[in-house]
Scaffold this motif. Structure first.
Motif, PDB file in Angstrom:
ATOM      1  N   THR A 297       0.807  -1.291  -0.002  1.00  0.00           N
ATOM      2  CA  THR A 297      -0.177  -0.176   0.130  1.00  0.00           C
ATOM      3  C   THR A 297       0.740   1.392  -0.270  1.00  0.00           C
ATOM      4  O   THR A 297       0.130   2.305  -0.173  1.00  0.00           O
ATOM      5  CB  THR A 297      -0.880   0.003   1.098  1.00  0.00           C
ATOM      6  N   SER A 298       2.273   1.079   0.227  1.00  0.00           N
ATOM      7  CA  SER A 298       3.061   2.316   0.143  1.00  0.00           C
ATOM      8  C   SER A 298       4.332   1.986  -0.731  1.00  0.00           C
ATOM      9  O   SER A 298       5.399   1.382  -0.023  1.00  0.00           O
ATOM     10  CB  SER A 298       3.355   2.662   1.587  1.00  0.00           C
ATOM     11  N   LEU A 299       4.353   2.504  -2.017  1.00  0.00           N
ATOM     12  CA  LEU A 299       5.351   2.316  -2.707  1.00  0.00           C
ATOM     13  C   LEU A 299       6.279   3.532  -3.024  1.00  0.00           C
ATOM     14  O   LEU A 299       5.537   4.793  -3.131  1.00  0.00           O
ATOM     15  CB  LEU A 299       5.037   1.760  -4.019  1.00  0.00           C
ATOM     16  N   ARG A 300       7.440   3.605  -3.002  1.00  0.00           N
ATOM     17  CA  ARG A 300       8.128   4.840  -3.161  1.00  0.00           C
ATOM     18  C   ARG A 300       9.325   4.202  -4.307  1.00  0.00           C
ATOM     19  O   ARG A 300       9.867   3.175  -4.471  1.00  0.00           O
ATOM     20  CB  ARG A 300       9.007   5.208  -2.096  1.00  0.00           C
ATOM     21  N   VAL A 301       9.261   5.116  -5.367  1.00  0.00           N
ATOM     22  CA  VAL A 301      10.253   5.053  -6.488  1.00  0.00           C
ATOM     23  C   VAL A 301      11.364   6.041  -6.387  1.00  0.00           C
ATOM     24  O   VAL A 301      11.077   7.355  -6.563  1.00  0.00           O
ATOM     25  CB  VAL A 301       9.630   4.960  -7.937  1.00  0.00           C
ATOM     26  N   VAL A 302      12.678   5.585  -6.683  1.00  0.00           N
ATOM     27  CA  VAL A 302      13.894   6.531  -6.743  1.00  0.00           C
ATOM     28  C   VAL A 302      14.576   6.346  -8.374  1.00  0.00           C
ATOM     29  O   VAL A 302      14.683   5.234  -8.414  1.00  0.00           O
ATOM     30  CB  VAL A 302      14.907   5.944  -5.559  1.00  0.00           C
ATOM     31  N   THR A 303      14.648   7.278  -8.754  1.00  0.00           N
ATOM     32  CA  THR A 303      14.812   7.280 -10.167  1.00  0.00           C
ATOM     33  C   THR A 303      16.599   7.768 -10.406  1.00  0.00           C
ATOM     34  O   THR A 303      17.070   9.003  -9.788  1.00  0.00           O
ATOM     35  CB  THR A 303      14.189   8.188 -11.129  1.00  0.00           C
ATOM     36  N   THR A 304      17.384   7.086 -10.986  1.00  0.00           N
ATOM     37  CA  THR A 304      18.678   7.334 -11.013  1.00  0.00           C
ATOM     38  C   THR A 304      19.047   7.760 -12.740  1.00  0.00           C
ATOM     39  O   THR A 304      18.668   6.930 -13.555  1.00  0.00           O
ATOM     40  CB  THR A 304      19.632   6.363 -10.714  1.00  0.00           C
ATOM     41  N   PHE A 305      19.597   9.030 -13.024  1.00  0.00           N
ATOM     42  CA  PHE A 305      19.882   9.162 -14.485  1.00  0.00           C
ATOM     43  C   PHE A 305      21.635   9.069 -14.746  1.00  0.00           C
ATOM     44  O   PHE A 305      22.208   8.796 -13.826  1.00  0.00           O
ATOM     45  CB  PHE A 305      19.509  10.661 -14.930  1.00  0.00           C
ATOM     46  N   ARG A 306      21.868   8.861 -15.925  1.00  0.00           N
ATOM     47  CA  ARG A 306      23.268   8.644 -16.248  1.00  0.00           C
ATOM     48  C   ARG A 306      23.862  10.079 -15.939  1.00  0.00           C
ATOM     49  O   ARG A 306      23.512  11.224 -16.274  1.00  0.00           O
ATOM     50  CB  ARG A 306      23.373   8.587 -17.832  1.00  0.00           C
ATOM     51  N   PRO A 307      24.879  10.084 -15.357  1.00  0.00           N
ATOM     52  CA  PRO A 307      25.636  11.585 -14.951  1.00  0.00           C
ATOM     53  C   PRO A 307      26.113  12.157 -16.141  1.00  0.00           C
ATOM     54  O   PRO A 307      26.455  11.585 -17.170  1.00  0.00           O
ATOM     55  CB  PRO A 307      26.608  10.947 -13.928  1.00  0.00           C
ATOM     56  N   ASN A 308      26.246  13.470 -16.003  1.00  0.00           N
ATOM     57  CA  ASN A 308      26.555  14.387 -17.277  1.00  0.00           C
ATOM     58  C   ASN A 308      28.057  14.130 -17.539  1.00  0.00           C
ATOM     59  O   ASN A 308      28.342  14.067 -18.713  1.00  0.00           O
ATOM     60  CB  ASN A 308      26.441  15.784 -16.860  1.00  0.00           C
ATOM     61  N   ASN A 309      29.036  13.632 -16.503  1.00  0.00           N
ATOM     62  CA  ASN A 309      30.212  13.340 -16.886  1.00  0.00           C
ATOM     63  C   ASN A 309      30.479  11.749 -17.663  1.00  0.00           C
ATOM     64  O   ASN A 309      31.457  11.328 -17.619  1.00  0.00           O
ATOM     65  CB  ASN A 309      31.242  13.593 -15.859  1.00  0.00           C
ATOM     66  N   MET A 310      29.372  11.453 -17.789  1.00  0.00           N
ATOM     67  CA  MET A 310      29.555   9.723 -18.267  1.00  0.00           C
ATOM     68  C   MET A 310      28.735   9.777 -19.935  1.00  0.00           C
ATOM     69  O   MET A 310      28.014   8.770 -20.276  1.00  0.00           O
ATOM     70  CB  MET A 310      28.891   9.058 -17.351  1.00  0.00           C
ATOM     71  N   LYS A 311      28.872  11.006 -20.396  1.00  0.00           N
ATOM     72  CA  LYS A 311      28.363  10.805 -21.840  1.00  0.00           C
ATOM     73  C   LYS A 311      28.729  10.017 -22.805  1.00  0.00           C
ATOM     74  O   LYS A 311      28.255   9.571 -23.715  1.00  0.00           O
ATOM     75  CB  LYS A 311      28.299  12.256 -22.502  1.00  0.00           C
ATOM     76  N   SER A 312      30.109   9.337 -22.613  1.00  0.00           N
ATOM     77  CA  SER A 312      30.733   8.434 -23.524  1.00  0.00           C
ATOM     78  C   SER A 312      29.995   6.986 -23.557  1.00  0.00           C
ATOM     79  O   SER A 312      30.246   6.170 -24.157  1.00  0.00           O
ATOM     80  CB  SER A 312      32.360   8.181 -23.276  1.00  0.00           C
ATOM     81  N   PHE A 313      29.224   6.945 -22.226  1.00  0.00           N
ATOM     82  CA  PHE A 313      28.462   5.818 -22.007  1.00  0.00           C
ATOM     83  C   PHE A 313      27.086   5.739 -22.662  1.00  0.00           C
ATOM     84  O   PHE A 313      26.559   6.931 -22.706  1.00  0.00           O
ATOM     85  CB  PHE A 313      28.191   5.390 -20.635  1.00  0.00           C
ATOM     86  N   PRO A 314      26.276   4.622 -23.223  1.00  0.00           N
ATOM     87  CA  PRO A 314      25.101   4.666 -23.705  1.00  0.00           C
ATOM     88  C   PRO A 314      24.151   5.265 -22.583  1.00  0.00           C
ATOM     89  O   PRO A 314      24.212   5.174 -21.341  1.00  0.00           O
ATOM     90  CB  PRO A 314      24.749   3.285 -23.838  1.00  0.00           C
ATOM     91  N   ASP A 315      23.184   6.025 -23.119  1.00  0.00           N
ATOM     92  CA  ASP A 315      22.055   6.729 -21.818  1.00  0.00           C
ATOM     93  C   ASP A 315      21.546   5.423 -20.971  1.00  0.00           C
ATOM     94  O   ASP A 315      20.982   4.270 -21.627  1.00  0.00           O
ATOM     95  CB  ASP A 315      21.225   7.338 -22.746  1.00  0.00           C
ATOM     96  N   PHE A 316      21.344   5.598 -19.995  1.00  0.00           N
ATOM     97  CA  PHE A 316      20.390   4.752 -19.120  1.00  0.00           C
ATOM     98  C   PHE A 316      19.850   5.355 -18.011  1.00  0.00           C
ATOM     99  O   PHE A 316      19.895   6.767 -17.883  1.00  0.00           O
ATOM    100  CB  PHE A 316      21.607   3.860 -18.467  1.00  0.00           C
ATOM    101  N   GLN A 317      18.690   4.824 -17.587  1.00  0.00           N
ATOM    102  CA  GLN A 317      17.956   5.104 -16.317  1.00  0.00           C
ATOM    103  C   GLN A 317      17.618   4.032 -15.587  1.00  0.00           C
ATOM    104  O   GLN A 317      17.334   3.006 -16.013  1.00  0.00           O
ATOM    105  CB  GLN A 317      16.715   5.999 -16.797  1.00  0.00           C
ATOM    106  N   THR A 318      17.405   4.426 -14.076  1.00  0.00           N
ATOM    107  CA  THR A 318      17.338   3.367 -13.370  1.00  0.00           C
ATOM    108  C   THR A 318      15.938   3.707 -12.443  1.00  0.00           C
ATOM    109  O   THR A 318      16.334   4.725 -11.889  1.00  0.00           O
ATOM    110  CB  THR A 318      18.432   2.692 -12.555  1.00  0.00           C
ATOM    111  N   PHE A 319      15.469   2.573 -12.272  1.00  0.00           N
ATOM    112  CA  PHE A 319      14.103   2.971 -11.328  1.00  0.00           C
ATOM    113  C   PHE A 319      14.277   1.828 -10.119  1.00  0.00           C
ATOM    114  O   PHE A 319      14.303   0.580 -10.302  1.00  0.00           O
ATOM    115  CB  PHE A 319      12.871   2.644 -11.671  1.00  0.00           C
TER     116      PHE A 319
END
Length: 854
Positions: A297-319
């Motif tokens: 009954t109580s969910l919390r979602v934390v989102t992580t983005f690819r840092p700006n200094n990692m543009k050489s890596f493919p874009d990603f996003q983690t929930f």
């Protein structure tokens, strides 16, 4: 159309009250009542179910059966409920042709009558007891069609079937989220609101790989159900853990793995994640938790983005999803991190270092900074780029501290820029005349003047335009940006010479959607949005600017995912519905994938592909580059599939396929599996075209007037005018719509002394002739269709009915026939204004209003 019959007696009839007229008016129904329950509402005429469109907040057709909650009240009336607290409603002054409406949290839900039709034991009619002359009807069965109210109650489009949908308990009455989100046109993974406590939704874009991994589950029994709908097939997997695996990661049901991998798809889709857990030791099998109502009954979602200094890596996003429901004792939080959803884009594009332009595609001697990665630090950006601020100065900026936020952001830039950039910064205001010059004059013309001198040309810094706003645009900025992009391209300037970033001040939903629309348009690769996080601060604002991508990289990413072509189909007079619609609410705009076109790419191969997808004889088709093109594309002409060069990649500027014949029914054999799911609603800026009908003797009533005061003025969708948007094509379209035969002419302006020539092409920029009611085009017909004078009518009582319908309305003892073409009639409860039309020997209804005081 309306006609009159003589009647010798009159009965006073009031809607909603009993009278001897009721069995006459409702003789087509029987006394069978629909019991309360959950039903799919299906139109008989088109065999299409009706769902509730969450995004547009309206009723519309769907491919899936939607569970409506139908409640029978004690007075033999019904309420019709869609999502939680949303009811089907009947607004005041509703008239024939209006859409069936809905309302959220009404003080009293509207009560409907649902009666079985005598012609079919499975068919029902739906109407309001307060407006018994208006019935639910579905005018056409195309995807996204909206039910309307109609006086017709006998034809199949006005008949409905109710298919019962079983539910376990009243608590399960929320519609299945997998049905509510069939398509997800997003560019990045996005969390959606499910409206259900134990359920969350993640939209995954096309071309993104996804891995779901379970984490420690706490001291409880768990079930996490993962579902997605891909190409019509429903995929389902369960993560489970029992008491024998306390504080260990869940496992995929039937395996020894704690993770699931989902390959990329050609179309976006939605993950539906449902979570269940129990601390009750009596619960042994986690698979039984849904039926036992053991929901988180109580969910919390934390989102992580690819840092700006990692543009050489493919874009990603983690929930990362946490279950923070109360434990068994009712105290504290379990802080149970249950799963992670990691999505990464499947591209071979280096998101940090741009590729150098191909030789001959840009001018020589450009600034070498354009081929380098965007700076990671603010001092580098301010030293090597020239920032230009465009600040919204509309009245909305006075709300919620938007002005103060803009001032703080610019002040922070100004204090730092003086250390690195001797040129300072430029600040323009959005509504000032200088705004458009900031793009078209100051920047592009500076490049044009300097390109002949390599030394001067190489010293021009890349320009970073930053737009600060807290409201959606009132005009169409897309046209301005597209014009600037075309000037850059035609002038052979480097694509990274100019970039535009939109920064939103505040969290207004409409503003966010408008800016997202600009950033996601494939023809606007120079546009990006500034992600300032959950709170706008100067620090977050600067980090967002540094996180932007070069326009050339944005174009390469879009190309790597495969382009999509937008197009419209016309015959000589009217638009044709596409077999591959891009949007549910615009069936005339088609969309196909570039990979479906046979190489080598030319106008001919593209035309053949479009003809095949629409099942049209290719020998009877022609291809135009845009809606306003005056010449046909030659088959041998090469076609580029690169962003910036490609035709038809924006829905605002589609290709045009002209057909001399009607398309064949169905899909062409071999193309049945080629399908791009339509998006829910069109993002195209509406463009109305107003016209007034005139004869030699004055105005003449339109068959579809914009209101009851200006009955001679009507409108068209500018996007539906056949190419090449010439006067001749417009005259044919209006003549067909208004059923006018014979020659006609168009005049622009009330002071015009000569008509427009038939080959004159109308402009399609932000303003065009007839773009407002005040500036409506004058459509003058040379064949006088003026209604006959209403003379010679006998006195007495009359009844009025719609042609082809036995449903009558009654007039009072007298009437007034005005000199000319207007006939006014008063009844016991209605006042009618009707125009006589000599061509059809009948009357057209202009207005009908309650007139109890007459």
């Amino acid at each position: 159309m309306w006609s009159f019959d003589r009647l010798e007696q009159l009965a006073t009839y009031t809607p909603g009250k009993s009278s001897f007229l009721d069995p006459i008016i409702m003789s087509f129904v029987d006394d069978k009542s629909l019991p309360s329950g959950s039903y799919a509402i299906i139109n008989v005429g088109h065999n299409r179910p009706i769902s509730f469109n969450e995004e547009n907040e309206c009723l519309s057709t769907s491919d899936m059966e939607y569970a409506w909650t139908i409640s029978l009240l004690a007075d033999k009336k019904w309420t019709i409920q869609g999502p939680s607290e949303v009811f089907v409603d009947l607004p005041p002054d509703t008239a024939d042709g209006d859409e069936v409406a809905s309302v959220k949290n009404p003080p009293k839900p509207h009560q409907w009558a649902i009666k079985r039709h005598s012609s079919d034991p499975r068919a029902y009619i739906i109407y309001s007891p307060s407006r018994p002359q208006l019935f639910w009807s579905l005018p056409h069965g195309s995807a996204g069609a909206i039910p309307q109210l109609s006086t017709d109650h006998d034809s199949k489009p006005s008949l409905w079937r109710f298919k019962r949908i079983e539910r376990h308990t009243a608590d399960d009455e929320t519609p299945d989220p997998i049905k509510r989100f069939p398509a997800a046109p997003v560019l990045r993974p996005t969390q959606l609101d499910s409206g259900i406590k134990n359920t969350f939704l993640i939209a995954i874009p096309a071309g993104w790989l996804t891995t779901i991994t379970s984490i420690s589950c706490g001291n409880c029994v768990n079930l996490v159900r993962i579902r997605r709908l891909v190409n019509g097939a429903l995929e389902k997997q369960d993560f489970v853990s029992g008491w024998d695996a306390s504080n260990e990661a869940m496992m995929v049901d039937g395996s020894d793995s704690s993770s699931l991998a989902f390959p990329s798809t050609e179309d976006a889709y939605v993950f539906v994640v449902e979570t269940y857990h129990s601390t009750n030791r009596a619960r042994k099998d986690p698979r039984e938790l849904p039926g036992l109502k053991e929901s988180s009954t109580s969910l919390r979602v934390v989102t992580t983005f690819r840092p700006n200094n990692m543009k050489s890596f493919p874009d990603f996003q983690t929930f990362t999803i946490f279950d923070e429901s109360l434990d068994a004792s009712g105290q504290g939080r379990t802080q149970n991190a249950i799963i992670t959803i990691h999505a990464s884009i499947k591209v071979t594009v280096d998101l940090n270092v741009p590729r150098k332009p191909d030789p001959g595609t840009v001018n020589e001697g450009y600034n070498e900074e354009l081929d380098r990665p965007r700076p990671d630090h603010m001092e580098q950006l301010l030293e090597k780029y020239h920032p230009v601020f465009v600040v919204d100065d509309s009245s909305s900026m006075s709300m919620n501290g938007a002005w103060g936020k803009a001032q703080d952001a610019i002040f922070r830039f100004a204090t730092e820029v003086m250390q690195y950039d001797s040129g300072g910064i430029d600040v323009y205001f959005l509504n000032a005349l200088l705004y458009q010059d900031a793009i078209t004059v100051r920047i592009i013309e500076q490049l044009e003047r300097a390109k002949s001198n390599a030394s001067d040309y190489g010293k021009i810094k890349p320009v970073n335009i930053i737009v600060l706003t807290n409201s959606p645009p009132s005009d169409n900025p897309m046209k301005v940006i597209q014009s600037a992009a075309k000037k850059l391209h035609r002038g052979l300037h480097h694509p990274n010479a100019v970039s535009i970033q939109f920064a939103q001040l505040g969290n207004d939903t409409c503003t966010g959607k408008a800016l997202k629309k600009l950033a996601e348009d494939p023809s606007l690769n120079m546009v990006d949005t500034v992600d300032s996080g959950t709170k706008f601060t100067p620090e977050n604002f600067q980090r967002g600017i540094l996180g932007g991508l070069h326009p050339s990289i944005r174009a390469e990413v879009a190309s790597s995912s495969g382009l999509q072509f937008y197009y419209r189909i016309f015959d000589k007079d009217i638009p044709i519905v596409s077999k591959h619609p891009a949007y549910l609410d615009d069936p005339y705009l088609g969309r196909i994938r570039s990979k479906w076109v046979t190489p080598p790419y030319s106008a001919g191969s593209l035309r053949l592909c479009l003809s095949s997808m629409e099942n049209i004889d290719p020998s009877k088709t022609k291809l135009f580059a845009t809606l306003s093109s005056s010449s046909v594309l030659v088959d041998s002409e090469p076609i580029s599939f690169k962003i910036g060069d490609a035709l038809g990649i924006s829905p605002e500027e589609p290709l045009v396929l002209f057909s001399e014949v009607t398309p064949k029914d169905g899909l062409k054999p071999g193309t049945e599996s080629l399908h791009v799911p339509p998006d829910s609603n069109s993002q195209i800026t509406p463009r109305a075209f107003y016209y007034g009908i005139y004869t030699e003797s004055g105005v003449s009533a339109s068959q579809a007037p914009i209101n009851k005061e200006e009955v001679w003025i009507s409108r068209l969708d500018f996007n539906l005018i056949p190419p090449p948007h010439s006067v001749a094509s417009l005259v044919r379209l209006i003549s067909q719509k208004e059923a006018i035969k014979g020659p006609s002419q168009l005049f622009v302006g009330k002071d015009a002394t000569a008509p427009l020539s038939n080959d004159h092409v109308l402009t399609d920029r932000d303003r065009w002739p007839g773009s407002t009611v005040e500036d409506h085009i004058i459509f003058r017909t040379m064949t006088d269709p003026s209604p006959q004078k209403c003379t010679g009518f006998p006195t007495g009582r009359f009844r009025i009915r719609a042609a082809g319908s036995p449903h009558y309305y009654w007039t009072s003892q007298g009437y007034e026939a005005a000199e000319g073409n207007l006939l006014r009639l008063w009844g016991g409860f209605n006042k009618f204004e009707i125009y006589y039309n000599s061509q059809v020997q009948g009357f057209y209804l202009v207005s009908a209003s309650v007139a109890n005081d007459v």
